[in-house]
Design a protein around this motif. Structure first.
Motif, PDB file in Angstrom:
ATOM      1  N   GLN B 248       0.821  -1.206   0.000  1.00 10.52           N
ATOM      2  CA  GLN B 248       0.000   0.000   0.000  1.00 10.52           C
ATOM      3  C   GLN B 248       0.863   1.266   0.000  1.00 10.52           C
ATOM      4  O   GLN B 248       0.670   2.152  -0.830  1.00 10.52           O
ATOM      5  N   ASP B 249       1.815   1.371   0.924  1.00 11.05           N
ATOM      6  CA  ASP B 249       2.705   2.539   0.959  1.00 11.05           C
ATOM      7  C   ASP B 249       3.913   2.351   0.044  1.00 11.05           C
ATOM      8  O   ASP B 249       4.618   3.306  -0.256  1.00 11.05           O
ATOM      9  N   ASN B 251       4.870  -0.496  -3.418  1.00 10.29           N
ATOM     10  CA  ASN B 251       4.397  -1.634  -4.198  1.00 10.29           C
ATOM     11  C   ASN B 251       5.263  -1.668  -5.436  1.00 10.29           C
ATOM     12  O   ASN B 251       5.233  -0.743  -6.243  1.00 10.29           O
ATOM     13  N   ASN B 255       3.544   1.188  -7.311  1.00  9.59           N
ATOM     14  CA  ASN B 255       4.078   2.392  -6.669  1.00  9.59           C
ATOM     15  C   ASN B 255       5.512   2.111  -6.221  1.00  9.59           C
ATOM     16  O   ASN B 255       5.799   2.016  -5.034  1.00  9.59           O
ATOM     17  N   HIS B 305      -6.532   5.935   1.067  1.00  5.86           N
ATOM     18  CA  HIS B 305      -5.635   5.405   0.032  1.00  5.86           C
ATOM     19  C   HIS B 305      -6.183   5.741  -1.362  1.00  5.86           C
ATOM     20  O   HIS B 305      -7.350   5.464  -1.651  1.00  5.86           O
ATOM     21  N   THR B 319      -0.205  11.288  -4.275  1.00  3.06           N
ATOM     22  CA  THR B 319      -1.361  10.442  -3.986  1.00  3.06           C
ATOM     23  C   THR B 319      -1.263   9.958  -2.541  1.00  3.06           C
ATOM     24  O   THR B 319      -0.172   9.641  -2.071  1.00  3.06           O
ATOM     25  N   THR B 321      -1.249   7.367   0.214  1.00  5.76           N
ATOM     26  CA  THR B 321      -1.021   5.915   0.237  1.00  5.76           C
ATOM     27  C   THR B 321      -1.733   5.258   1.413  1.00  5.76           C
ATOM     28  O   THR B 321      -2.127   4.104   1.328  1.00  5.76           O
ATOM     29  N   SER B 322      -1.904   5.980   2.525  1.00  5.81           N
ATOM     30  CA  SER B 322      -2.642   5.471   3.681  1.00  5.81           C
ATOM     31  C   SER B 322      -3.311   6.653   4.372  1.00  5.81           C
ATOM     32  O   SER B 322      -2.733   7.743   4.407  1.00  5.81           O
ATOM     33  N   GLY B 336       1.838   9.689   2.385  1.00  5.69           N
ATOM     34  CA  GLY B 336       1.954   9.666   0.932  1.00  5.69           C
ATOM     35  C   GLY B 336       3.277  10.267   0.500  1.00  5.69           C
ATOM     36  O   GLY B 336       4.095  10.662   1.346  1.00  5.69           O
TER      37      GLY B 336
END
Lengths: 127, 369
Positions: B248-249, B251, B255, B305, B319, B321-322, B336
């Motif tokens: 999520q933060d 990837n 990301n 997110h 963006t 991220t969490s 983010g």
């Protein structure tokens, strides 16, 4: 787990309730919905004077973990908004049918209430 | 394919837990209320079932060389019983996973243990074996994820609860636990089960992570009189600390981020030789273009997110991220990446909450300092 489903109001499949009296209706979300969402932290609602339509989104409720749209169980014009839930959204968890109500509407078409679920039918849906 | 289940799935279900899919596992997300669970960890103690985390052991004459070349930190700094936070990076220095590497205590079979994130264990097992063969190293790699349950006992009362639970036939063990420094591990017996206990966690509180043999999981779990907590509270606790959530933060596909962008430069030891080292040396010399930041919304709304971050001129700069409503602060917080020119604390940014710009300010991490 059993959920409170008062028999003095009607329900929508998307877990909102409407309690009508004298051409108006109060609306909110059900005990089942508040439990599914968990700790509610934010509520976004329309303003007094806005129109809402049956089945259309009228706001948003957010818990710590999720965002959910709110769908109007009936059409009407907003006559009151429960501003308490902006500062204390946990009221929706604590008392979803009472202090945690969301809007009061002047009904556009009272016959729309007939299309909503009875308490028994809603109980079957969430069973 | 069905979801994997932790050994205590039935116990959690009977306790009334709600479950969610995470990394291919069906894990408890909430037992009572995220707020209740979160507050327990900050104020007393909570216990999490994190059996979805992977476990891979690496042993043999070249175990150290293999670990050194596949992780970004310096494993040669570890004595038996030491642990370190580390990154697994690709040739571009992009984080494939974050992990804790243990040099196992001497009374445990194996030399090293590392903990990939949920669902990454098979990928990492392949990566380790492939490179071992390519580099012709002598090391045994075992994916032991199905052998170990893992619990995280976290909070200011965690030490007392752990000491109460230690088997009394080994009177030195309470002292052993008290003397356990951060990021060190030892073996402890609970109800006759030999477990590995490390003073680690991902909540920002003092606490322990306990590896219990899969078949002893229920007996060990039931020894701790702490609030059971789900992944929901784990998420809010780690967000308040600004800790990354894999997938999520960062990837690697959607990301891709390097340890320098995430602000975790301490996990990178450029004087060691590991995959991604050269790319990271170049990035360190040039400096990063974007940085991982925390921010707090100052207008009503909750960052989530995927929401866009803009500058005050409504230009897209990043963006989320969490994000969540912080149970400790009672304020909406998020994480983010933004260009470094926006990364200074107290810089104003906007977060588009359902398309509407909401004012936010960059905050130093952790949020609850």
């Amino acid at each position: 787990m059993t959920f409170d489903i008062p028999d003095d109001r009607k329900y929508q499949e998307s877990h909102e309730w409407a309690r009508s009296a004298d051409g108006t209706a109060k609306i909110g979300i059900t005990d089942f919905a508040q439990d599914e969402l968990g700790d509610i932290v934010f509520v976004e609602l329309p303003a007094v004077g806005d129109d809402v339509s049956q089945g259309a989104e009228f706001g948003v409720v957010e818990s710590i973990k999720a965002v959910s749209d709110l769908y109007a169980p009936v059409s009407g014009t907003v006559t009151a908004v429960n501003e308490q839930v902006f500062d204390a959204p946990e009221l929706v968890n604590d008392d979803p049918y009472g202090e945690g109500w969301m809007l009061e509407l002047e009904l556009a078409d009272e016959s729309e209430l007939d299309s909503l679920l009875t308490p028994e039918a809603y109980a079957d849906q969430i069973a | 394919m069905g979801l994997l289940q932790p050994p205590l799935h039935g116990v959690h279900d009977a306790r009334g837990a709600k479950f969610t899919e995470f990394g291919g596992w069906d894990m408890p997300v909430e037992f009572d209320s995220i707020r209740t669970e979160h507050d327990s960890v900050r104020e007393t103690a909570g216990i999490f079932d994190v059996s979805h985390m992977g476990e891979i052991t690496v042993s043999g004459p070249d175990a150290e060389a293999l670990m050194q070349r596949l992780t970004s930190n310096d494993v040669t700094a570890l004595s038996p019983g030491d642990a370190q936070y580390s990154m697994i990076t690709n040739d571009d220095g992009v984080i494939l996973d974050d992990t804790v590497v243990y040099r196992l205590p001497e009374d445990v079979d194996g030399d090293y243990l590392f903990i990939p994130n949920a669902g990454h264990d098979e990928q990492m097992e392949r990566r380790w074996k492939q490179h071992r063969d390519e580099w012709d190293l002598d090391a045994t790699i075992e994916n032991v994820t199905a052998d170990w349950a893992m619990f995280a006992l976290q909070g200011p009362e965690a030490e007392d609860l752990l000491i109460e639970a230690v088997d009394d036939h080994t009177p030195d063990e309470p002292t052993l636990v008290q003397n356990l420094r951060k990021f060190t591990a030892t073996t402890v017996s609970f109800d006759g089960a030999q477990c590995i206990v490390a003073r680690t966690g991902y909540t920002g509180e003092d606490g322990f992570e306990i590896l219990a043999p899969w078949d002893d999981a229920e007996a060990v779990w039931s020894l701790f009189d702490a609030q059971p907590c789900g992944l929901g509270a784990r998420d809010t606790l780690r967000m308040e600390m600004g800790f990354l959530l894999s997938g999520q933060d960062f990837n690697a596909e959607e990301n891709p981020r390097t340890p320098y962008e995430t602000g975790l430069s301490f996990t990178v030891k450029l004087d060691t030789d590991f995959i991604g080292r050269d790319a990271l040396e170049a990035q360190q010399a040039e400096g990063v273009a974007e940085k991982f930041v925390g921010f707090q919304l100052v207008e009503r709304g909750v960052p989530r997110h995927g929401y866009d971050i803009t500058n005050t001129d409504e230009e897209h700069i990043g963006t989320v991220t969490s994000g969540t409503m912080s149970p400790t602060l009672g304020e909406p917080i998020g994480l983010g990446y933004v260009p470094v020119s926006y990364a200074e604390p107290e810089t104003t940014i906007h977060v588009l909450v359902r398309g509407k710009p909401k004012k936010a300010v960059i905050k130093s991490l952790p949020f609850n300092q």
